[in-house]
Structure formats: C-alpha cells, structure tokens
Design an enzyme around this catalytic site. Structure first.
Site, mmCIF file in Angstrom:
data_model
loop_
_atom_site.group_PDB
_atom_site.id
_atom_site.type_symbol
_atom_site.label_atom_id
_atom_site.label_comp_id
_atom_site.label_asym_id
_atom_site.label_seq_id
_atom_site.Cartn_x
_atom_site.Cartn_y
_atom_site.Cartn_z
ATOM 1 N N ILE A 129 -2.316 -14.587 5.407
ATOM 2 C CA ILE A 129 -2.296 -13.806 4.118
ATOM 3 C C ILE A 129 -3.396 -13.040 4.278
ATOM 4 O O ILE A 129 -4.393 -13.376 4.227
ATOM 5 C CB ILE A 129 -2.261 -14.697 2.912
ATOM 6 C CG1 ILE A 129 -0.688 -15.554 2.827
ATOM 7 C CG2 ILE A 129 -2.215 -13.878 1.632
ATOM 8 C CD1 ILE A 129 -0.559 -16.744 1.734
ATOM 9 N N CYS A 130 -3.130 -11.624 4.213
ATOM 10 C CA CYS A 130 -4.252 -10.557 4.104
ATOM 11 C C CYS A 130 -5.180 -10.852 5.326
ATOM 12 O O CYS A 130 -4.541 -10.688 6.323
ATOM 13 C CB CYS A 130 -4.636 -10.733 2.780
ATOM 14 S SG CYS A 130 -5.944 -9.254 2.352
ATOM 15 N N MET A 131 -6.475 -10.787 5.057
ATOM 16 C CA MET A 131 -7.359 -11.142 6.030
ATOM 17 C C MET A 131 -6.910 -12.244 6.943
ATOM 18 O O MET A 131 -7.144 -12.298 7.995
ATOM 19 C CB MET A 131 -8.709 -11.267 5.462
ATOM 20 C CG MET A 131 -10.061 -11.274 6.604
ATOM 21 S SD MET A 131 -11.461 -11.383 5.736
ATOM 22 C CE MET A 131 -12.582 -11.104 6.804
#
Length: 404
Positions: free
Chosen positions: A149-151
C-alpha cells in the site's frame, strides 16, 4: 408600479424553525459528545508472531481458512497500518478474514534516533525478507501472496523484483512507481525538496511535519470542509465515532528514518529510477522485468497523493503476462474506508487471489472501474517446482544489528 411585497411573516417563521432545529441539534450533540464513544482502532484480534527492532509482524486467523496461500500486507512507513482495520463494518482485514484468507501485516513501529541511518535496502532486503521467510517457514510454502500500500507498495514492487522466487501473487494499491509527473502537487514539491538538508536538520523526518504538508496539498477540503462537515453532523453518534477514529489515525504519524526518506525522495521522486528498472538496493538492480508473477494494480482516479499517472505504467514495465489495472472512482483513503468500496475492494482482491490459487483460469467478477484504465491479460501460473527446503535459506542478520 407596485413594489413587490416581502413575506416578512414567512421569513420569520423560517428563522424560528431553523433556530429550533439548531437548538435541538446542539442539545443532541451535547449528549453525543459528552457521552461514551466507541473510537478504538484495530479491534480485530491478532497475534504478534515475529519481532525485530521496532518492527512487528501481526497474524490474523480466520474462523475457516479457504485460501491455501497466506497474504502479507505491507503498509507505508507514513501513518499506520491500522487504516486497514479502522472501524467495525469497514475493515479490510476483517473482510479478508471473512473470505477465508490468513492475513499477516507488518507494523513498522515508531523509529527512534538510532534508526536514522536505515535505508530502503534495510527495510526491503532486511525486515521484509525476514518477515517473508518467517511466513514461508510457518506454512511450509516456497511462495506467499504479497500486498503493498502506497510507499509500502513501492517496497513490495522492489521486493518482488529482487526475490521473485518467494512471491506467488503481487497486489499493489495506490502505489507510486512512476514519479516524473506534474499531475499531483506532492510530486512537484518532492522534486524540489532538499532531502539531504532536511535529514541534517531533523534527523528522522518528523511525522507531524509530513502531516502538515499533506494537509496543505488541499487545505480547503482537508481542513475547512472536514470540520464544517463535523459541525453539521455532530449530533450523529456514528458519524462522530467514525470522525474521531479517522482523526486518531491521521495524527498517529511515526517519523520516517532519515536515510530512507532521503533515498526515496532522491531515487524515486527526483531521478525516477524505479519505473526505469535502474534503482539499486544492496548493490543489486531492481529489474521490474523479474516480476513475472500475477500482478493486480489498483489505484484511485481522484487520488491527490498518488494520481493514476503515477501508478498505471507499472503493469507495462513488469515481466508478468498476467496483469490487471483497476482504477476506482475514489481517492487515496476512500479505497479503504468508504462504504461503497469496502464492499468491493477487498472482495475483488480475495476473488483475484483465489482464481490464481485454483490455476488462474476462473473468471473474476469485475467491480466499478474506469473502463479505459482496465486491462486484462491472464495466463495460468505454473505450479511451484522448487522444493521448499531448497528455497528457505536463512536470512542474513539485518544491517541494523550490525550497527548496534
């Protein structure tokens, strides 16, 4: 010429009604705000099965396991993984469990001054690799499923390219991989950020400072509209409880290790090395063509932090012949917490994983997406031929242990 008459009596009647409504709402709001509120986060039971330094591995077990391959979820270093278990009825973790998936999730903890020299390599080839090996050994499997998720999604892409033999299926959500864009204000800011000087000034990058920056990306919506909405709904207990949960999550912001922050800004936002397969971790090139496992890439059409342009090139850059892009009509956080996408997001992932577990030939029911952004190329995933004993080499000690 006759002047139009003003219906003073109607105006006064309306004002009286509005005043009574406001009075009633304020009274009810007082009862709600002064009464007991259920605002706890992450209430789904779990067990910590591994710890190293500040990092913990949470294990969630469903009542009935129907998926043979466990799923490891890797959240970003910014904010906390509790987003995926924010509130009853809107929990990605709970939905995965209801679908029979055994879930593991990394809790990155809170970095301290001694963590300032930890790099992306330390997180990907250190902590993540150790965690993956723990899960593989617990289940006697050569490969597991990975969701980032994301980074944390960017970390998962890097890991899958460096250790493809350990990952069965890869799911990326709101994951930036292409950073040379001007669509999002964050990308413009980061390209002009002097990460080295900020590291010298702050040490670890303060979570509160990053939070301020995120709010300034869209202050009208993220500051003004949000609290106006609270005032308009503060007489509704469910709304207030959910609002407080979200506020607790937003302002629970760990710092980011200085070396990791610097490397992510310079190698990704400023040099755009990841999507070009030119990034290096631990002396090894992160070649995206080595990602040959099935890939599901989900992102939000209205994401102001990671716009679609930052995500959609990934499926064209990897070596997999089984990829799917899914652009949902929501924002960065809405994918995980909105009522509509709670009913679609996690079930979609569960069905996609189950289809590939059963050979990759079953049709997966699609969900609301932006049609021109959806592409499907499916190919059955070959069965693993490498014996687990040969694939489960002991992980080297984490670099942070050597520095201690």
């Amino acid at each position: 010429m006759n002047q139009p008459k003003i219906a003073v009596d109607l105006i006064l009647k309306k004002l009286t009604e509005s005043t009574e409504q406001v009075k009633t709402r304020v009274q009810k709001a007082s009862e709600v705000l002064l009464g007991p509120l259920e605002t706890d986060l992450a209430v789904t039971p779990y067990e910590v099965v591994y710890e190293e330094d500040r990092v913990k591995l949470k294990h969630y077990t469903p009542e009935k396991v129907t998926h043979k391959i466990p799923l490891l979820v890797v959240y970003a270093l910014i904010n906390r993984e509790t987003m995926l278990d924010l509130q009853p009825g809107r929990s990605v973790v709970r939905t995965f469990l209801d679908k029979g998936i055994e879930v593991y999730m990394i809790d990155w903890g809170y970095p301290t001054r001694k963590d300032r020299y930890l790099t992306i390599d330390d997180h990907v080839n250190g902590y993540m690799d150790a965690v993956v090996d723990v899960i593989r050994q617990r289940h006697g499997l050569p490969r597991i499923n990975l969701m980032g998720i994301c980074m944390g999604g960017a970390f998962s892409v890097m890991y899958s390219a460096l250790h493809p033999e350990k990952i069965r299926n890869l799911v990326t959500t709101v994951t930036p991989t292409h950073f040379d864009i001007d669509t999002g204000l964050l990308h413009i800011w980061m390209r002009r950020t002097r990460a080295l000087e900020m590291g010298d000034l702050y040490g670890n990058m303060p979570g509160d400072l990053m939070n301020l920056g995120f709010l300034l990306l869209n202050p009208a919506r993220l500051i003004l509209d949000k609290y106006v909405g609270f005032l308009e709904n503060m007489d509704k207990r469910d709304f207030v409880e959910n609002f407080v949960r979200m506020e607790k999550w937003i302002f629970d912001s760990p710092d980011v290790p200085a070396a990791t922050f610097r490397q992510f800004i310079e190698d990704c936002y400023q040099k755009n090395l990841l999507i070009q397969s030119r990034m290096e971790l631990g002396g090894r090139r992160v070649n995206l063509k080595r990602i040959t496992m099935p890939l599901l890439n989900i992102y939000g059409k209205f994401d102001h932090l990671v716009p679609p342009e930052a995500c959609e090139r990934l499926t064209r850059a990897v070596g997999s012949e089984d990829t799917e892009d899914l652009c949902l009509n929501t924002g960065h956080i809405g994918i995980y917490v909105s009522a509509r996408y709670q009913a679609e997001f996690a079930p979609k992932i569960a069905a996609w994983l189950k289809a590939r577990e059963d050979g990759g030939k079953k049709a997966v029911e699609s969900i609301s997406a932006t049609p021109h952004r959806v592409s499907r190329r499916k190919k059955s995933s070959p069965e693993e031929k490498t014996p687990f004993a040969a694939a489960s080499k002991a992980s080297p000690r984490h670099p942070s242990q050597k520095r201690a």
